[in-house]
Every structure is written in C-alpha cells, then in structure tokens.
Write a protein that holds these residues in place. Structure first.
Motif, PDB file in Angstrom:
ATOM      1  N   ARG A 160       0.849  -0.959  -0.105  1.00 25.17           N
ATOM      2  CA  ARG A 160       0.025   0.277   0.061  1.00 25.17           C
ATOM      3  C   ARG A 160       0.916   1.201  -0.065  1.00 25.17           C
ATOM      4  O   ARG A 160       1.965   1.106   0.398  1.00 25.17           O
ATOM      5  CB  ARG A 160      -1.013   0.003   1.235  1.00 25.17           C
ATOM      6  CG  ARG A 160      -2.079  -1.006   1.148  1.00 25.17           C
ATOM      7  CD  ARG A 160      -2.930  -1.181   2.314  1.00 25.17           C
ATOM      8  NE  ARG A 160      -2.071  -1.777   3.444  1.00 25.17           N
ATOM      9  CZ  ARG A 160      -1.875  -2.995   3.280  1.00 25.17           C
ATOM     10  NH1 ARG A 160      -2.728  -3.629   2.868  1.00 25.17           N
ATOM     11  NH2 ARG A 160      -1.214  -3.751   4.301  1.00 25.17           N
TER      12      ARG A 160
ATOM     13  N   GLN B  27     -11.438 -10.187   0.974  1.00 25.39           N
ATOM     14  CA  GLN B  27     -11.339  -8.946   0.502  1.00 25.39           C
ATOM     15  C   GLN B  27     -12.511  -8.320   0.131  1.00 25.39           C
ATOM     16  O   GLN B  27     -12.454  -6.840   0.479  1.00 25.39           O
ATOM     17  CB  GLN B  27     -10.532  -9.119  -0.921  1.00 25.39           C
ATOM     18  CG  GLN B  27      -9.376 -10.009  -1.029  1.00 25.39           C
ATOM     19  CD  GLN B  27      -8.239  -9.723   0.055  1.00 25.39           C
ATOM     20  OE1 GLN B  27      -8.328  -8.581   0.566  1.00 25.39           O
ATOM     21  NE2 GLN B  27      -7.264 -10.264   0.006  1.00 25.39           N
TER      22      GLN B  27
ATOM     23  N   ASP C 124      -8.644 -10.978   5.384  1.00 24.07           N
ATOM     24  CA  ASP C 124      -8.115  -9.595   4.999  1.00 24.07           C
ATOM     25  C   ASP C 124      -9.354  -8.999   4.276  1.00 24.07           C
ATOM     26  O   ASP C 124     -10.098  -9.632   3.706  1.00 24.07           O
ATOM     27  CB  ASP C 124      -7.157  -9.672   3.995  1.00 24.07           C
ATOM     28  CG  ASP C 124      -5.693 -10.200   4.718  1.00 24.07           C
ATOM     29  OD1 ASP C 124      -5.633 -10.306   5.815  1.00 24.07           O
ATOM     30  OD2 ASP C 124      -4.772 -10.571   3.771  1.00 24.07           O
TER      31      ASP C 124
ATOM     32  N   SER D 199      -5.807   1.176  -1.805  1.00 25.86           N
ATOM     33  CA  SER D 199      -4.593   2.016  -2.052  1.00 25.86           C
ATOM     34  C   SER D 199      -4.241   1.542  -3.719  1.00 25.86           C
ATOM     35  O   SER D 199      -3.906   0.450  -3.895  1.00 25.86           O
ATOM     36  CB  SER D 199      -3.495   1.835  -1.294  1.00 25.86           C
ATOM     37  OG  SER D 199      -2.510   2.396  -1.650  1.00 25.86           O
TER      38      SER D 199
END
Ligand code: 5AD
Ligand code: SF4
Length: 440
Positions: free
Chosen positions: A49, A265, A303, A337
């Motif tokens: 990121r 995700q 995540d 990001s």
C-alpha cells in the motif's frame, strides 16, 4: 562490515531478512543490534500500500542525520526496491543500492563494491530462486516459533495487488529441504513452525518430468509428522484453492493449528469479479462451512479492502453482512490504495472518495471489534493447550502464549516457563485477548 537490518511488511519479508542475514554472515559480515554501530543499514521494504512506502521513505530521510555524523550506507531491499528499481535512488539520494527479493545472493558482491561510490541495483526476478539451500539465521526470535518459507512469488494477479510484479512468478521449494529445516528447528528446541507462501494452497513440487507431484496437503502431512510436539501453522490460503483434502489432513493431525487465514477482500460478487478473485461469496461461504464441518473449533481470520474501485454503499454493506455471517476471529482491514501498473490502476477508476473509504473501513473495524468480543466471550470456561511464549507486557507475574486457534492467552505464571505447553482455563476476555488460569 557491521550491518543493521530493518524489516517492514509481511511475515514473508521477515523470513527473507533471515535469509539475507545468513548470506551476509557467510560472506564474513556481522549483523549488529544497534543502528549506531552499523556501517550499512539494510531496509527490507513493503510495497503493498502507498502508506507502507511512505513510511520507508520517511525512514530513509530520517537516516540522513546519522549519515552526516558518520559513514553509513543505506540499501533498500524487498518489494519497494523491485517496484521502483533505480528510480528509488534518483528520488532518495542517500540510498546507495537497491536489491529485489530474488537477488539477495548478490548482496556480498554489492557490499564489496560500495567504496567505489557507484550506486548499484540488482532487481532481476527469477523463475526458480527459492533460497532452498540457505539456512536462515533466526533474527530476534524467541527460540520457540519460526517461519519456514515454502514458496515464493504469486501469479494470481488480483487486480489491486502489486505482489506479482514485485515478487515474480510462483515457484515452490523442494519438500525435502522444507522437512529438513523443520526437523532441524525441532532439534534446536523450537515448538512451532509456520509455513509461508503467498498462496500456500497452490504449493506444488515435481521431481523431474515423470516424478509424482507433492501438493500442499501432502507437504503438511510430512511436516506435521516431524513430531506431535511441534505445532505447524501456515499462511496464506486463497479461498479458490482451499481443498477438502487439506482440511482432512488438518483434522487428522492435532498438532496442525486450528486456524485458517482466508482473505475474503470483499463480500460482494461484482467487486470480487473486478478484483479478479476467482470465487463468489457463495463459494467462500461453502469453504467456511467445510472448515467448520471438519474442525468445529477452527478459528478463521481474514483480510478485507474497503472502498475498492466503484464499490457502492450497498456493496459495502454486503461486506458487513458477510463479516456477521462468518464471525471472524480476527481481520486485517485496509482502505484500497491504488498501486501503479496493476490492472486496477490501468483499467479501473479509483473513484471512492477517501473520506468514504475511511468511513467504510471504520464501520468494518467497529463491527469486527464486536464480533471478536462475542467470539471471545463464548470461550469463557473452556480449557486450551497453550504454548507459552513469554512474560506478559502488563505484568511480570503473568505469562502469555497462544492456543492452537492462534488466540493469545494471558495467565498467572505459576510454575510455567516459555516453551512449555500448559493447560489454561479461560476466565475472562477483551476483544483481543483471553484471560485465564493454569489448570493443574
Ligand atoms: N490496497 C489495499 N489493500 C491491499 N492489499 C493488497 N493490495 C492492496 C491494495 N492495493 C491487502 C489485501 C491482501 C493484504 C496482504 O493486503 O487484503 O490480502
Ligand atoms: Fe510482503 Fe506483499 Fe509487502 Fe511484499 S508487498 S513485503 S509480499 S506484504
């Protein structure tokens, strides 16, 4: 030369730093524990990121003041070195060399030429480098748990992710060298190994064209058989490749950790498709059910990315809904990001305003906090085998360790010492920690 190593990013990077240390020690250099004693600092970096990269740049600039006091070379290693290559040395004038993740064997050579004043870059990616023959030097570890890198690279090409570009093609390391490393760690007194790869489920080793392939479940079987007294964990699993066969091997071996990191995700199918994740929410939930079927006591962590390109409010709420459905024990939560050169950077618009990304991320974080606390409350009264790791940060009278689910337990030390397995009854909790007492 006296070298100081600094590592940012994922577990894989920490494992790589141990390989780097090994290569450099063998070449006659020393690794020092204090930056002030160093003639050269090696910064192993992360590019995942933008904020990870900004942090490294701040660090590099901060080191300038030390460089004014005495000679100090700065080398940037890892994913950021790979992504930016020589450009990094143009932008950061005090960096003497950059070395990508597949070029660490060239470090001794690079260090030997530093005095010439020529700035150097070694950023070739490899299709077969696994550093299989290098015995990592366990840096700053506790002598109880260690990482073993089993594969390198990634070619899933999730549309947001820079890793396929910084770590190159996926390649597996031979099972013999992995099992031997696990055996050696056990001989040295280690009680836990974590097998690392970007996508461990696609681990595959072929002995020559006609030889049988060794898959990840088979490798797990072999490593778990080193000793029932040694715990085996692994990270990371891609949901598309999480097989029943792996779950069956886990269920058969009590020393394989009851803990699966399964990055989701997003909880929305349109976004998952845009992310190029190759699974749907339904498929993901089926894998979660399979985990619970084989191992009802298995913890699941994830995540998640908030505010990916074109994500709507409703699609964000799908993520919140999925979090409630799965009831994760822990989650690493991020704002999207943009990473230059990825598919998303080239073809999608980063159009969710930053304040919206922040608010969505905060909503996910708040919800996950509630879920983790609820999960932990359910643990009260249960007894777990805990591998003791050290003294608690809060009190010298208390120890901490982790159970097979990778949850941290804190308890009065009694006669226990780090490295022991002890039985602990859970008596209380916070969202992050279980509090308990030793069971005689
Ligand atoms: N923006 C935000 N998070 C990202 N991750 C990977 N790439 C990005 C990105 N461009 C997250 C994913 C991945 C974890 C290691 O980092 O959630 O699983
Ligand atoms: Fe690790 Fe990914 Fe960061 Fe590279 S970009 S250091 S692989 S987290």
């Amino acid at each position: 030369m006296n070298l100081f190593l600094e590592t940012y990013g994922c577990q894989m990077n920490f494992a790589d730093s141990e390989v780097v240390a090994s290569i450099l020690l063998k070449a006659g250099h020393q690794v020092v524990e204090r930056l002030e004693e160093a003639e050269c600092v090696l910064i192993n970096t992360c590019a995942i990121r933008d904020n990870a990269e900004q942090r490294v740049r701040r660090r590099v600039r901060e080191l300038q003041s030390l460089q004014q006091q005495h000679r100090l070379y700065i080398g940037v290693l890892g994913c950021m070195a790979e992504r930016l290559q020589s450009q990094l040395m143009v932008e950061e004038e005090n960096v003497a060399f950059v070395v990508g993740p597949d070029a660490y064997r060239r470090l001794p050579d690079i260090l030997s030429r530093l005095d010439n004043g020529v700035r150097q870059a070694a950023v070739d990616l490899s299709t077969d480098e696994t550093y299989a023959d290098i015995q990592p030097v366990r840096l700053g570890g506790n002598g109880i748990s260690a990482y073993i890198s089993i594969m390198r690279g990634c070619q899933n090409y999730c549309s947001y992710c820079v890793v396929p570009y910084t770590r190159g093609r996926e390649r597996s390391r031979s099972p013999q060298t992995i099992v031997e490393e696990a055996r050696e760690l056990f001989r040295q007194g280690y009680k836990e190994v974590t097998l690392l790869g970007q996508n461990v489920n696609s681990y595959r080793w072929c002995d020559g064209p006609s030889g049988n392939a060794v898959t990840f479940p088979e490798l797990m079987e072999q490593v778990a058989s080193v000793s029932p007294m040694m715990r085996v964990c692994f990270a990371t699993s891609h949901p598309k490749d999480l097989s029943d066969e792996l779950l069956q091997v886990m269920a058969r071996h009590a020393n394989i950790c009851r803990c699966i990191h399964l990055p989701v995700q997003s909880g929305n199918n349109r976004i998952l498709k845009l992310m190029n994740r190759h699974y749907t929410v339904e498929w993901y939930l089926d894998r979660v059910s399979a985990i619970r079927r084989y191992m009802p006591d298995c913890s699941i962590t994830t995540d998640v990315i908030a505010g990916f390109c074109s994500e709507t409010e409703e699609e964000h709420r799908d993520t919140l809904k999925l979090f409630r459905q799965v009831g994760y024990d822990y989650a690493y939560m991020f704002k999207y990001s943009l990473r230059p050169d990825t598919y998303a950077a080239r073809h999608l618009r980063d159009d969710v305003p930053d304040e919206v990304k922040t608010r969505r991320l905060e909503e996910i974080i708040a919800l996950q906090g509630e879920i983790a606390l609820e999960n932990n409350r359910r643990e009260i009264g249960r007894i777990y085998e805990v591998l003791v790791e050290g003294t608690s940060r809060r009190s010298k009278e208390q120890l901490f360790g982790r159970n097979s689910q990778n949850k941290v337990l804190v308890f009065d030390r009694g006669a226990a010492v780090p490295g022991n397995y002890v039985q602990v009854r859970v008596t209380g909790c916070t969202a992050a920690t279980l509090l308990g007492e030793l069971v005689k």
